[in-house]
Design a protein around this motif. Structure first.
Motif, PDB file in Angstrom:
ATOM      1  N   ILE A   8       0.832  -1.209   0.000  1.00  0.00           N
ATOM      2  CA  ILE A   8       0.000   0.000   0.000  1.00  0.00           C
ATOM      3  C   ILE A   8       0.863   1.254   0.000  1.00  0.00           C
ATOM      4  CG2 ILE A   8      -1.545   1.378   1.470  1.00  0.00           C
ATOM      5  CD1 ILE A   8      -2.814  -1.342   2.326  1.00  0.00           C
ATOM      6  N   VAL A   9       1.832   1.312   0.901  1.00  0.00           N
ATOM      7  CA  VAL A   9       2.669   2.501   1.035  1.00  0.00           C
ATOM      8  C   VAL A   9       3.479   2.743  -0.233  1.00  0.00           C
ATOM      9  CG1 VAL A   9       4.582   3.531   2.306  1.00  0.00           C
ATOM     10  CG2 VAL A   9       2.766   2.343   3.543  1.00  0.00           C
ATOM     11  N   GLU A  10       4.093   1.705  -0.768  1.00  0.00           N
ATOM     12  CA  GLU A  10       4.917   1.881  -1.967  1.00  0.00           C
ATOM     13  C   GLU A  10       4.079   2.313  -3.163  1.00  0.00           C
ATOM     14  OE1 GLU A  10       8.549  -1.268  -0.955  1.00  0.00           O
ATOM     15  OE2 GLU A  10       7.026  -1.808  -2.444  1.00  0.00           O
ATOM     16  N   THR A  11       2.906   1.739  -3.297  1.00  0.00           N
ATOM     17  CA  THR A  11       2.038   2.075  -4.435  1.00  0.00           C
ATOM     18  C   THR A  11       1.553   3.516  -4.358  1.00  0.00           C
ATOM     19  OG1 THR A  11       1.309  -0.221  -4.664  1.00  0.00           O
ATOM     20  CG2 THR A  11      -0.087   1.483  -5.638  1.00  0.00           C
ATOM     21  N   LEU A  12       1.073   3.930  -3.194  1.00  0.00           N
ATOM     22  CA  LEU A  12       0.521   5.275  -3.072  1.00  0.00           C
ATOM     23  C   LEU A  12       1.608   6.346  -3.082  1.00  0.00           C
ATOM     24  CD1 LEU A  12      -2.299   4.624  -0.450  1.00  0.00           C
ATOM     25  CD2 LEU A  12      -2.515   4.911  -2.927  1.00  0.00           C
ATOM     26  N   ALA A  13       2.760   6.045  -2.536  1.00  0.00           N
ATOM     27  CA  ALA A  13       3.848   7.023  -2.521  1.00  0.00           C
ATOM     28  C   ALA A  13       4.393   7.301  -3.909  1.00  0.00           C
ATOM     29  CB  ALA A  13       4.969   6.548  -1.607  1.00  0.00           C
ATOM     30  N   ALA A  14       4.211   6.369  -4.811  1.00  0.00           N
ATOM     31  CA  ALA A  14       4.748   6.537  -6.167  1.00  0.00           C
ATOM     32  C   ALA A  14       4.127   7.727  -6.880  1.00  0.00           C
ATOM     33  CB  ALA A  14       4.517   5.260  -6.974  1.00  0.00           C
ATOM     34  N   GLY A  15       2.958   8.168  -6.445  1.00  0.00           N
ATOM     35  CA  GLY A  15       2.291   9.277  -7.109  1.00  0.00           C
ATOM     36  C   GLY A  15       2.662  10.651  -6.568  1.00  0.00           C
ATOM     37  N   VAL A  16       3.531  10.716  -5.564  1.00  0.00           N
ATOM     38  CA  VAL A  16       3.896  12.005  -4.966  1.00  0.00           C
ATOM     39  C   VAL A  16       4.820  12.769  -5.902  1.00  0.00           C
ATOM     40  CG1 VAL A  16       5.073  13.125  -3.047  1.00  0.00           C
ATOM     41  CG2 VAL A  16       3.625  11.125  -2.623  1.00  0.00           C
ATOM     42  N   ARG A  17       4.508  14.035  -6.119  1.00  0.00           N
ATOM     43  CA  ARG A  17       5.327  14.888  -6.974  1.00  0.00           C
ATOM     44  C   ARG A  17       5.589  16.219  -6.275  1.00  0.00           C
ATOM     45  NH1 ARG A  17       5.585  10.717  -8.864  1.00  0.00           N
ATOM     46  NH2 ARG A  17       5.264   9.987 -11.021  1.00  0.00           N
ATOM     47  N   ALA A  18       6.817  16.709  -6.401  1.00  0.00           N
ATOM     48  CA  ALA A  18       7.159  18.019  -5.848  1.00  0.00           C
ATOM     49  C   ALA A  18       6.520  19.116  -6.691  1.00  0.00           C
ATOM     50  CB  ALA A  18       8.671  18.187  -5.837  1.00  0.00           C
ATOM     51  N   GLU A  45      -5.491   6.157   4.514  1.00  0.00           N
ATOM     52  CA  GLU A  45      -6.501   5.808   5.507  1.00  0.00           C
ATOM     53  C   GLU A  45      -7.498   4.794   4.944  1.00  0.00           C
ATOM     54  OE1 GLU A  45      -9.722   7.896   8.560  1.00  0.00           O
ATOM     55  OE2 GLU A  45      -8.637   9.120   7.097  1.00  0.00           O
ATOM     56  N   ALA A  46      -7.938   5.014   3.721  1.00  0.00           N
ATOM     57  CA  ALA A  46      -8.901   4.100   3.110  1.00  0.00           C
ATOM     58  C   ALA A  46      -8.304   2.716   2.903  1.00  0.00           C
ATOM     59  CB  ALA A  46      -9.375   4.680   1.777  1.00  0.00           C
ATOM     60  N   ALA A  47      -7.065   2.666   2.434  1.00  0.00           N
ATOM     61  CA  ALA A  47      -6.430   1.373   2.161  1.00  0.00           C
ATOM     62  C   ALA A  47      -6.120   0.621   3.450  1.00  0.00           C
ATOM     63  CB  ALA A  47      -5.162   1.594   1.346  1.00  0.00           C
ATOM     64  N   LEU A  48      -5.632   1.337   4.453  1.00  0.00           N
ATOM     65  CA  LEU A  48      -5.282   0.678   5.714  1.00  0.00           C
ATOM     66  C   LEU A  48      -6.517   0.210   6.469  1.00  0.00           C
ATOM     67  CD1 LEU A  48      -2.431   3.096   6.832  1.00  0.00           C
ATOM     68  CD2 LEU A  48      -2.158   0.750   6.005  1.00  0.00           C
ATOM     69  N   ALA A  49      -7.626   0.885   6.273  1.00  0.00           N
ATOM     70  CA  ALA A  49      -8.871   0.461   6.917  1.00  0.00           C
ATOM     71  C   ALA A  49      -9.291  -0.921   6.438  1.00  0.00           C
ATOM     72  CB  ALA A  49      -9.977   1.475   6.647  1.00  0.00           C
ATOM     73  N   GLU A  50      -8.940  -1.257   5.221  1.00  0.00           N
ATOM     74  CA  GLU A  50      -9.270  -2.589   4.711  1.00  0.00           C
ATOM     75  C   GLU A  50      -8.344  -3.646   5.296  1.00  0.00           C
ATOM     76  OE1 GLU A  50      -9.519  -2.759   0.504  1.00  0.00           O
ATOM     77  OE2 GLU A  50     -10.875  -1.045   0.335  1.00  0.00           O
ATOM     78  N   VAL A  51      -7.113  -3.255   5.615  1.00  0.00           N
ATOM     79  CA  VAL A  51      -6.161  -4.191   6.200  1.00  0.00           C
ATOM     80  C   VAL A  51      -6.518  -4.489   7.650  1.00  0.00           C
ATOM     81  CG1 VAL A  51      -3.736  -4.494   6.871  1.00  0.00           C
ATOM     82  CG2 VAL A  51      -4.300  -3.453   4.671  1.00  0.00           C
ATOM     83  N   VAL A  90       7.367   8.349   3.450  1.00  0.00           N
ATOM     84  CA  VAL A  90       6.038   8.073   3.989  1.00  0.00           C
ATOM     85  C   VAL A  90       6.205   7.079   5.137  1.00  0.00           C
ATOM     86  CG1 VAL A  90       3.729   7.186   3.487  1.00  0.00           C
ATOM     87  CG2 VAL A  90       5.027   8.390   1.705  1.00  0.00           C
ATOM     88  N   THR A  91       5.584   7.375   6.280  1.00  0.00           N
ATOM     89  CA  THR A  91       5.694   6.471   7.419  1.00  0.00           C
ATOM     90  C   THR A  91       4.311   6.038   7.887  1.00  0.00           C
ATOM     91  OG1 THR A  91       5.607   8.113   9.201  1.00  0.00           O
ATOM     92  CG2 THR A  91       7.721   7.782   8.147  1.00  0.00           C
ATOM     93  N   VAL A  92       4.184   4.748   8.145  1.00  0.00           N
ATOM     94  CA  VAL A  92       2.933   4.164   8.641  1.00  0.00           C
ATOM     95  C   VAL A  92       3.277   3.259   9.817  1.00  0.00           C
ATOM     96  CG1 VAL A  92       1.064   2.555   8.138  1.00  0.00           C
ATOM     97  CG2 VAL A  92       1.729   4.269   6.435  1.00  0.00           C
ATOM     98  N   THR A  93       2.626   3.485  10.945  1.00  0.00           N
ATOM     99  CA  THR A  93       2.889   2.696  12.147  1.00  0.00           C
ATOM    100  C   THR A  93       1.576   2.214  12.740  1.00  0.00           C
ATOM    101  OG1 THR A  93       4.761   4.159  12.617  1.00  0.00           O
ATOM    102  CG2 THR A  93       4.074   2.669  14.373  1.00  0.00           C
ATOM    103  N   LEU A  94       1.505   0.951  13.082  1.00  0.00           N
ATOM    104  CA  LEU A  94       0.365   0.411  13.807  1.00  0.00           C
ATOM    105  C   LEU A  94       0.748   0.343  15.278  1.00  0.00           C
ATOM    106  CD1 LEU A  94      -2.499  -0.815  13.682  1.00  0.00           C
ATOM    107  CD2 LEU A  94      -1.404  -3.067  13.513  1.00  0.00           C
ATOM    108  N   VAL A  95       0.004   1.068  16.109  1.00  0.00           N
ATOM    109  CA  VAL A  95       0.268   1.134  17.548  1.00  0.00           C
ATOM    110  C   VAL A  95      -0.827   0.387  18.284  1.00  0.00           C
ATOM    111  CG1 VAL A  95       0.530   2.693  19.511  1.00  0.00           C
ATOM    112  CG2 VAL A  95       1.427   3.347  17.270  1.00  0.00           C
TER     113      VAL A  95
END
Length: 253
Positions: A8-18, A45-51, A90-95
């Protein structure tokens, strides 16, 4: 689950542009930042909610409910990105109940991903990482940073200045290489020998602390006490360097 979060993170981060050029004012900076960060955060948020359907969501680390919570910084290093620099991630942490359980950090520029799960070690692009083998601070490359809006935390800028003066005389070099979280993860991987910071900055530090700790680095507060997400300082160091680094920081206080 870790593999799903990485994808999820790698796929969504690929679209980031300066932006085509750096913002010219704080108002413009805020506007451009929101135009990049808001859609990415919403997609995460939407993608992680499915996980993990039952997990809560917290873009900023505060008083978290018990149970599972996603803590996400869609653009750690946003200042660099908005200036057209590549040092962001991009950082994602499950606490779970205040303890980081799973973390993924991805750098689109480096095409690298740090990942860790509590008790299972840490990897970069699927290969296990470990901290530096150095035993003396005079050969160490250290890094430091400051939390966002550091002036809103009284005394933190002053502590940062004192500690920088103290550490500079003891190590080979001190650098600030961009995203806080990525630099901490780099301590876990031995690219950096230690990282310290003053101030509360749990969103950037929680997942990175898990990566560094799982890799084998020692993670504490600046004075060597156990680190928690609410702590006012942070130190991650190679095992053989940690005690000496903490001593210098205690003396600087």
């Amino acid at each position: 689950m870790l593999k799903s979060v990485i994808d999820i993170v790698e796929t969504l981060a690929a679209g980031v542009r300066a932006p085509e050029r750096p913002p010219a004012s704080f108002e413009e900076l805020s506007e451009v930042f929101g135009a990049i960060d808001d859609p990415l955060a919403a997609a995460l948020e939407a993608a992680l909610a499915e996980v993990r359907p039952g997990a809560a969501w917290a873009g900023e680390f505060g008083d978290l409910p018990s149970g599972e919570v996603w803590v996400v910084d869609a653009l750690d290093g946003a200042v660099q990105l908005l200036q057209g620099l590549p040092q962001y991630c991009v950082t994602v942490t499950l606490v779970r109940d205040g303890e980081p359980e799973l973390a993924v950090l991805h750098s689109p520029w480096l095409k690298e991903t740090y990942a860790a799960r509590r008790g299972e070690g840490a990897t970069r692009n699927g290969i296990r990482v470990e901290p530096s083998r150095k035993t003396a601070l005079d050969a160490a490359v250290a890094a430091t940073s400051q939390p966002p809006f550091v002036v809103k935390q009284p005394g933190v800028a002053e502590a940062a200045g004192r500690s920088l003066t103290a550490v500079l005389s003891e190590v080979a070099a001190v650098r600030n290489l961009g995203p806080t979280s990525w630099q901490v993860a780099d301590v876990g991987a031995g690219r950096l020998d230690l990282f310290w910071q003053y101030g509360r900055d749990a969103t950037n530090l929680a997942g990175a602390a898990l990566v560094a700790r799982e890799a084998g680095a020692v993670v504490t507060t600046a004075d060597g006490a156990p680190w928690t997400p609410s702590a006012g300082s942070f130190l991650a160091a190679a095992p053989a360097l940690h005690a000496a680094a903490a001593k210098i920081l205690r003396q600087a206080e």
